[in-house]
Scaffold this active site. Sequence first.
Site, PDB file in Angstrom:
ATOM      1  N   LYS A  13       0.832  -1.210   0.000  1.00 31.72           N
ATOM      2  CA  LYS A  13       0.000   0.000   0.000  1.00 31.72           C
ATOM      3  C   LYS A  13       0.865   1.258   0.000  1.00 31.72           C
ATOM      4  O   LYS A  13       0.627   2.184  -0.761  1.00 31.72           O
ATOM      5  CB  LYS A  13      -0.929   0.040   1.232  1.00 31.72           C
ATOM      6  CG  LYS A  13      -1.884  -1.132   1.337  1.00 31.72           C
ATOM      7  CD  LYS A  13      -2.846  -0.988   2.522  1.00 31.72           C
ATOM      8  CE  LYS A  13      -2.180  -0.955   3.873  1.00 31.72           C
ATOM      9  NZ  LYS A  13      -1.474  -2.203   4.239  1.00 31.72           N
ATOM     10  N   ARG A  88      -9.263   1.019   9.306  1.00 31.30           N
ATOM     11  CA  ARG A  88      -8.750  -0.300   9.669  1.00 31.30           C
ATOM     12  C   ARG A  88      -9.750  -1.088  10.499  1.00 31.30           C
ATOM     13  O   ARG A  88      -9.467  -2.220  10.868  1.00 31.30           O
ATOM     14  CB  ARG A  88      -7.489  -0.107  10.494  1.00 31.30           C
ATOM     15  CG  ARG A  88      -6.265  -0.803   9.894  1.00 31.30           C
ATOM     16  CD  ARG A  88      -5.108  -0.374  10.722  1.00 31.30           C
ATOM     17  NE  ARG A  88      -3.899  -1.071  10.528  1.00 31.30           N
ATOM     18  CZ  ARG A  88      -2.820  -0.565   9.938  1.00 31.30           C
ATOM     19  NH1 ARG A  88      -2.862   0.614   9.367  1.00 31.30           N
ATOM     20  NH2 ARG A  88      -1.701  -1.252   9.908  1.00 31.30           N
ATOM     21  N   ARG A 127      12.390  -5.681   5.082  1.00 33.13           N
ATOM     22  CA  ARG A 127      12.411  -4.335   4.494  1.00 33.13           C
ATOM     23  C   ARG A 127      13.112  -3.310   5.390  1.00 33.13           C
ATOM     24  O   ARG A 127      13.113  -3.426   6.610  1.00 33.13           O
ATOM     25  CB  ARG A 127      10.993  -3.881   4.144  1.00 33.13           C
ATOM     26  CG  ARG A 127      10.121  -3.551   5.324  1.00 33.13           C
ATOM     27  CD  ARG A 127       8.686  -3.259   4.879  1.00 33.13           C
ATOM     28  NE  ARG A 127       7.841  -2.981   6.015  1.00 33.13           N
ATOM     29  CZ  ARG A 127       6.528  -2.737   5.936  1.00 33.13           C
ATOM     30  NH1 ARG A 127       5.911  -2.746   4.760  1.00 33.13           N
ATOM     31  NH2 ARG A 127       5.839  -2.483   7.023  1.00 33.13           N
ATOM     32  N   ARG A 161      11.700  -0.469  10.743  1.00 35.53           N
ATOM     33  CA  ARG A 161      10.609  -0.166  11.660  1.00 35.53           C
ATOM     34  C   ARG A 161      10.667  -1.093  12.866  1.00 35.53           C
ATOM     35  O   ARG A 161      10.902  -2.288  12.728  1.00 35.53           O
ATOM     36  CB  ARG A 161       9.270  -0.336  10.945  1.00 35.53           C
ATOM     37  CG  ARG A 161       8.871   0.885  10.160  1.00 35.53           C
ATOM     38  CD  ARG A 161       7.670   0.655   9.322  1.00 35.53           C
ATOM     39  NE  ARG A 161       6.533   0.074  10.024  1.00 35.53           N
ATOM     40  CZ  ARG A 161       5.330  -0.055   9.497  1.00 35.53           C
ATOM     41  NH1 ARG A 161       5.107   0.364   8.261  1.00 35.53           N
ATOM     42  NH2 ARG A 161       4.347  -0.611  10.180  1.00 35.53           N
ATOM     43  N   ARG A 172       0.261  -8.249  13.956  1.00 38.57           N
ATOM     44  CA  ARG A 172      -0.327  -7.280  13.007  1.00 38.57           C
ATOM     45  C   ARG A 172      -1.215  -7.995  11.996  1.00 38.57           C
ATOM     46  O   ARG A 172      -2.284  -7.502  11.633  1.00 38.57           O
ATOM     47  CB  ARG A 172       0.784  -6.488  12.292  1.00 38.57           C
ATOM     48  CG  ARG A 172       1.447  -5.459  13.227  1.00 38.57           C
ATOM     49  CD  ARG A 172       2.775  -4.970  12.709  1.00 38.57           C
ATOM     50  NE  ARG A 172       2.689  -4.286  11.446  1.00 38.57           N
ATOM     51  CZ  ARG A 172       3.742  -4.068  10.647  1.00 38.57           C
ATOM     52  NH1 ARG A 172       4.956  -4.492  11.021  1.00 38.57           N
ATOM     53  NH2 ARG A 172       3.583  -3.445   9.509  1.00 38.57           N
TER      54      ARG A 172
HETATM   55  P1  AMP Z   1       1.171   0.765   9.321  1.00 44.41           P
HETATM   56  O1  AMP Z   1       2.316   1.694   9.070  1.00 44.41           O
HETATM   57  O2  AMP Z   1      -0.057   1.102   8.525  1.00 44.41           O
HETATM   58  O3  AMP Z   1       1.564  -0.694   9.195  1.00 44.41           O
HETATM   59  O4  AMP Z   1       0.750   0.984  10.851  1.00 44.41           O
HETATM   60  C1  AMP Z   1       1.642   0.711  11.903  1.00 44.41           C
HETATM   61  C2  AMP Z   1       0.876   0.589  13.217  1.00 44.41           C
HETATM   62  O5  AMP Z   1       0.219   1.830  13.515  1.00 44.41           O
HETATM   63  C3  AMP Z   1      -0.240  -0.449  13.235  1.00 44.41           C
HETATM   64  O6  AMP Z   1       0.232  -1.758  13.527  1.00 44.41           O
HETATM   65  C4  AMP Z   1      -1.148   0.107  14.340  1.00 44.41           C
HETATM   66  O7  AMP Z   1      -0.620  -0.162  15.620  1.00 44.41           O
HETATM   67  C5  AMP Z   1      -1.052   1.602  14.105  1.00 44.41           C
HETATM   68  N1  AMP Z   1      -2.087   2.092  13.150  1.00 44.41           N
HETATM   69  C6  AMP Z   1      -1.874   2.612  11.916  1.00 44.41           C
HETATM   70  N2  AMP Z   1      -3.033   2.957  11.334  1.00 44.41           N
HETATM   71  C7  AMP Z   1      -4.004   2.628  12.223  1.00 44.41           C
HETATM   72  C8  AMP Z   1      -5.422   2.722  12.201  1.00 44.41           C
HETATM   73  N3  AMP Z   1      -6.077   3.207  11.129  1.00 44.41           N
HETATM   74  N4  AMP Z   1      -6.108   2.285  13.292  1.00 44.41           N
HETATM   75  C9  AMP Z   1      -5.468   1.786  14.368  1.00 44.41           C
HETATM   76  N5  AMP Z   1      -4.149   1.656  14.459  1.00 44.41           N
HETATM   77  C10 AMP Z   1      -3.396   2.077  13.391  1.00 44.41           C
END
Ligand code: AMP
Length: 214
Positions: A13, A88, A127, A161, A172
């Site tokens: 994404k 989400r 990554r 990360r 996740r």
């Molecule tokens: P991402 O970079 O999208 O993989 O997000 C990293 C982490 O941020 C996720 O594992 C969640 O802990 C938190 N996070 C990101 N977006 C959301 C969302 N829309 N709702 C809840 N938690 C989020």
Amino acid sequence: MNLILLGPPGAGKGTQAKRLEDIYGIVQLSTGDMLRAEVGSGSDLGKQAKGIMESGGLVPDDLIINMISGRIDQDDCKNGFILDGFPRTVPQADALGAMLSDKGLKIDYVIAIEADSDAVVTRITGRYTCSSCGAGYHDEFQKPEQDGVCDKCGSTDFTRRADDNAETVRNRLAAYEEQTAPIIAYYGEKGTLKTVDGMADIDVVTAKLKELIG
Ligand code: AMP
């Protein structure tokens, strides 16, 4: 034009959103990136989110909804935006619909990038990014030409990360299956959903997205 990109962690994404930003002149809104910036700045929101993110859980809906609503109001979103990592949960999707209608906006395309879970674990755990310019690399699939030197800017400083380790990735993915995957049916029922095969080559996925968006 406003888009939502759905799909599991590691589906691509973020990579595709960055490409669509350049192609369409619209802005990527990654709630994950925004939360990492909050954690980095030590804000109250960052303090609340840090532990949850490290464990691979989801940050409470109300915090996320407030954060994204404020972001959409900013000037650079005027031409449109790509939601990456939001919504989400079904309550987030409902809140997004209400929020956009209050702002006189709407979502034009909801696109799910499909990817299988074994592949995404390998993608995520390998990554890393250049700390200076943000260029993305992978231990197996996309090494820099010269070991330890960024192809784009020459920096030798890279970051991974904190939540890209195998254990957190499993959590996740579980959070995705339980709380996020139902959104695909949610938008499917509304008739706005399109899908692309995220296992294809990065350029092929971009071409397919362009075809869908037109
Ligand atoms: P991402 O970079 O999208 O993989 O997000 C990293 C982490 O941020 C996720 O594992 C969640 O802990 C938190 N996070 C990101 N977006 C959301 C969302 N829309 N709702 C809840 N938690 C989020």
